[in-house]
Every structure is written in structure tokens, then in C-alpha cells.
Enzyme design. Structure first.
Site, mmCIF file in Angstrom:
data_model
loop_
_atom_site.group_PDB
_atom_site.id
_atom_site.type_symbol
_atom_site.label_atom_id
_atom_site.label_comp_id
_atom_site.label_asym_id
_atom_site.label_seq_id
_atom_site.Cartn_x
_atom_site.Cartn_y
_atom_site.Cartn_z
ATOM 1 N N THR A 61 0.799 -1.227 0.000
ATOM 2 C CA THR A 61 0.000 0.000 0.000
ATOM 3 C C THR A 61 0.832 1.278 0.000
ATOM 4 O O THR A 61 0.273 2.363 0.146
ATOM 5 C CB THR A 61 -0.958 0.023 1.205
ATOM 6 O OG1 THR A 61 -0.194 -0.148 2.412
ATOM 7 C CG2 THR A 61 -2.006 -1.079 1.099
ATOM 8 N N TYR A 62 2.150 1.176 -0.146
ATOM 9 C CA TYR A 62 2.951 2.394 -0.218
ATOM 10 C C TYR A 62 2.512 3.236 -1.414
ATOM 11 O O TYR A 62 2.351 2.721 -2.533
ATOM 12 C CB TYR A 62 4.434 2.066 -0.361
ATOM 13 C CG TYR A 62 5.126 1.639 0.914
ATOM 14 C CD1 TYR A 62 4.507 1.707 2.154
ATOM 15 C CD2 TYR A 62 6.431 1.170 0.873
ATOM 16 C CE1 TYR A 62 5.155 1.313 3.311
ATOM 17 C CE2 TYR A 62 7.103 0.783 2.026
ATOM 18 C CZ TYR A 62 6.457 0.854 3.238
ATOM 19 O OH TYR A 62 7.109 0.459 4.388
ATOM 20 N N THR A 63 2.361 4.536 -1.174
ATOM 21 C CA THR A 63 1.886 5.496 -2.188
ATOM 22 C C THR A 63 0.729 4.917 -3.002
ATOM 23 O O THR A 63 0.695 5.007 -4.231
ATOM 24 C CB THR A 63 3.028 5.989 -3.102
ATOM 25 O OG1 THR A 63 3.727 4.879 -3.671
ATOM 26 C CG2 THR A 63 3.999 6.854 -2.335
ATOM 27 N N GLY A 65 -0.076 2.045 -3.920
ATOM 28 C CA GLY A 65 0.253 1.040 -4.927
ATOM 29 C C GLY A 65 1.248 1.513 -5.972
ATOM 30 O O GLY A 65 1.820 0.691 -6.698
#
Length: 357
Positions: A61-63, A65
Site C-alpha cells: 500500500t505504499y503510495t 500502490g
């Protein structure tokens, strides 16, 4: 110290070779209000890999995707020579209770999504990202082991979890012949040193390589914040996204008088050694023998160049002692009790007993 990115280290109890600094891809994408656009992120990736770096860290889920998608595009030509680490358990779809958590449904769906976003057939290292206090440990371990047996994941690891749960999981994995945890990702830096109480000693004892995130305490140890920033008002001139980053640090409680005092000590040592504060902060983390590879989160090639200079820092004993003292914490019970003179006297008397670790 004088390391280089191709001075590879073994990750925990595995035979996997990784660089002594991991490139954090949480800065790939600007959805969180700071970070690097695609072209700039590609420069970061290329610079790291060209220097011999092979260990790159992201999460599902960083940024939103973008981190995995950009990393997948950049890594395509180098896939076999890279160690790609990602994570699962954070919520992927707000309102869907099973799109997050450590349980089997979340695990399998998240890994399939990461494989698509990274455009790869396998994940080198998969972390359980955040402990959820609800999923039984045997469900987690069996799910991770199933993915390893399927070849979709090569090694498994854990982050942001209580030490007693991690040690329990490692014991169960060993007893049942399931894939052991080989890495522990924790927040660890000169400001946040709670890991020294139980997490880091546990990792050394049980064969988990420590991979610190936020080794510069969200930028506080770079010296860019002052007492004026404690009010949380105003932009940071000339640094796009830095106001959002400052607000984030304030919300997390990272910007405090105590922490700025630690940053001041880092700046003093940096001046004396002719280094940048960021290099000193990173090099201190690297000086811990339990640490395998701090995760660096640069947003520009210039920042990344500066961070890589940490590999060349040579501390004197007095500089290390000064840094250790300024950020030191009490270890609390039972550690302080067991380390005290009274307990040494009643358990060993005047005997001299050598320890090997």
C-alpha cells in the site's frame, strides 16, 4: 568502516546476500504529499543499482500502490539480481475488513496483488507489516509456509510486532518445520531506541537480521528542522512536499525538544568528521552488529548520494560514545535489574565468566 553497496551481508539465518543499505521505495510516487515522480524515482533506482545495490524495500500500500508498480517497471531488466521485499496486512480497500490483517485470506490476496503490481513471478522477501492482535500465529505461519512451498515467496519476515510474539512464532516454525522468519523490520534510529530492550536482542538470538526503517527519524536527524518547527506552522521554502512531511512528523510526535537535542549532537559529530548529519545518523545505525541493512528513503539523487556516503564513515570511540549517550534510554525491568551490581554479585560473586555473544 568503508563499506560499499556490494559489500553484501547474509540476511539473518538465511544464505541470502543483501546490500548493507536497502533502498526504500516508499518515496516512489507522490500520492502521500511528498516523494518522487516516475522520472526522478527511476534515477534513484538506477543510481542505487549501478553502485551494486540489490536490496529494495516496498509494501503493497505504499503510495497507494504506485511504489510497487514503479518498482516493478524499473526492476524488469534486473529482476534476478535484485532482492525485492514487500509487505502485507495493511488495509487495501477501505470498508472491506478482509482486505487487511494478517489472516490467510488477506495474505493470499495481497501477495497476488503485489505479484501483479511488481510484474514478477515471485517475491524474494515478504514481511508481515503490522501485527493485528487477532490472527492466530499458526494461521500466519502456515500461510507464509504455503506461499514459500508454492514458490511465490522465497523468504518470510516480520515488522511492527511484539518481541514475545515474534519469538513464539520462530519457535513454532522451527518445531513444525515451517519457513523461519529471517528478518525483523523495526523503527530504529538515534531517537527511537526502544528496540534495544527486547526486539534487537531477540533478533540476534533467533537469527533474524534487523532491517531498520526510518533510520533518520523522518528526516529529523538530517538537521533540517529547528525549534521554530515545533509550532507546526509554515512551509519549508524550496522543498516541495516538505510541509506535508513536517506535519506528518509533528503528528507522530517525532518533532520534540528532546529529539532536536539529539539532532544537535549529530550535527556536532558531523562537523567534526567532515560528514553530513544524515551520514552520521545512518552510520550509527550501521555500527550495531545486529543491524543488517537500514532502509534509506531518499527523494532525490542528491539525497541518495549523500546517504550512500554513510558507508564510508569511520567513527572514533569517543564519537560513538557521545552519540550513544545522547539518545540513550533506560532498558527498564528486568533488564536494568539483571545488569545491576547486586544481581551480578548474587549470581556470579567474584567469578570471571566470559560470554561469547
Amino acid at each position: 568502516m568503508s563499506l560499499t553497496l556490494d559489500s553484501y551481508r547474509l540476511l539473518g539465518r538465511s544464505g541470502l546476500r543483501v546490500s548493507p543499505l536497502a533502498l526504500g521505495a516508499a518515496t516512489f510516487g507522490t500520492e502521500w504529499g511528498w516523494g518522487a515522480e516516475q522520472e526522478e524515482a527511476r534515477k534513484l533506482f538506477d543510481l542505487y543499482v549501478e553502485r551494486g545495490g540489490n536490496f529494495i524495500d516496498t509494501a503493497n500500500t505504499y503510495t497507494d500502490g504506485s511504489s510497487e508498480r514503479l518498482l516493478g517497471a524499473f526492476a524488469r531488466e534486473h529482476r534476478e539480481s535484485l532482492v525485492l521485499a514487500t509487505k502485507y496486512s495493511t488495509l487495501r480497500r477501505p470498508g472491506d475488513p478482509n482486505s487487511g490483517g494478517a489472516h490467510r485470506k488477506s495474505l493470499f490476496a495481497s501477495v497476488e496483488a503485489s505479484l501483479r503490481q511488481l510484474d514478477t513471478d515471485y517475491i524474494d522477501l515478504l514481511y508481515l507489516h503490522v501485527w493485528d492482535f487477532t490472527t492466530p500465529v499458526d494461521e500466519i505461519l502456515r500461510g507464509l509456509d504455503d506461499l514459500v512451498r508454492q514458490g511465490k515467496v522465497l523468504y518470510v519476515a516480520i515488522s511492527n510486532a511484539p518481541a514475545w510474539q515474534v519469538s513464539r512464532m520462530q519457535a513454532i516454525a522451527d518445531l513444525r518445520g515451517w519457513s523461519p522468519l529471517v528478518a525483523l523490520q523495526i523503527e530504529y534510529n538515534l531517537i527511537e531506541r526502544a528496540g534495544e530492550r527486547d526486539l534487537i536482542p531477540m533478533a540476534r538470538e533467533l537469527g533474524l537480521g534487523v532491517v531498520p526503517y526510518s533510520p533518520l527519524a523522518g528526516g529529523v536527524l538530517t538537521g533540517k528542522y529547528t525549534r521554530d518547527d515545533l509550532t507546526g506552522t509554515g512551509a519549508v521554502p524550496g522543498v516541495p512536499g516538505e510541509s506535508a512531511r513536517k506535519s506528518f512528523n509533528l503528528a507522530l510526535g517525532t518533532l520534540t525538544e528532546r529529539n532536536l537535542a539529539v539532532a544537535d549532537a549529530v550535527k556536532e559529530v558531523a562537523r567534526e568528521l567532515g560528514r553530513s548529519p544524515a551520514q552520521i545518523g545512518l552510520a550509527w545505525t550501521l555500527s550495531n552488529p545486529a543491524v543488517t541493512a537500514p532502509v534509506i528513503g531518499a527523494r532525490t539523487p542528491a539525497q541518495l548520494e549523500d546517504n550512500l556516503g554513510a558507508l564510508e564513515v569511520d567513527f572514533t570511540a569517543s564519537h560513538l560514545a557521545r552519540l550513544d549517550e545522547v539518545g540513550a534510554i533506560g532498558l527498564g525491568y528486568p533488564h536494568d535489574l539483571l545488569a545491576g551490581d547486586h544481581m551480578r554479585k548474587v549470581t556470579a560473586g567474584d567469578l570471571k565468566i566470559e560470554t561469547r555473544h
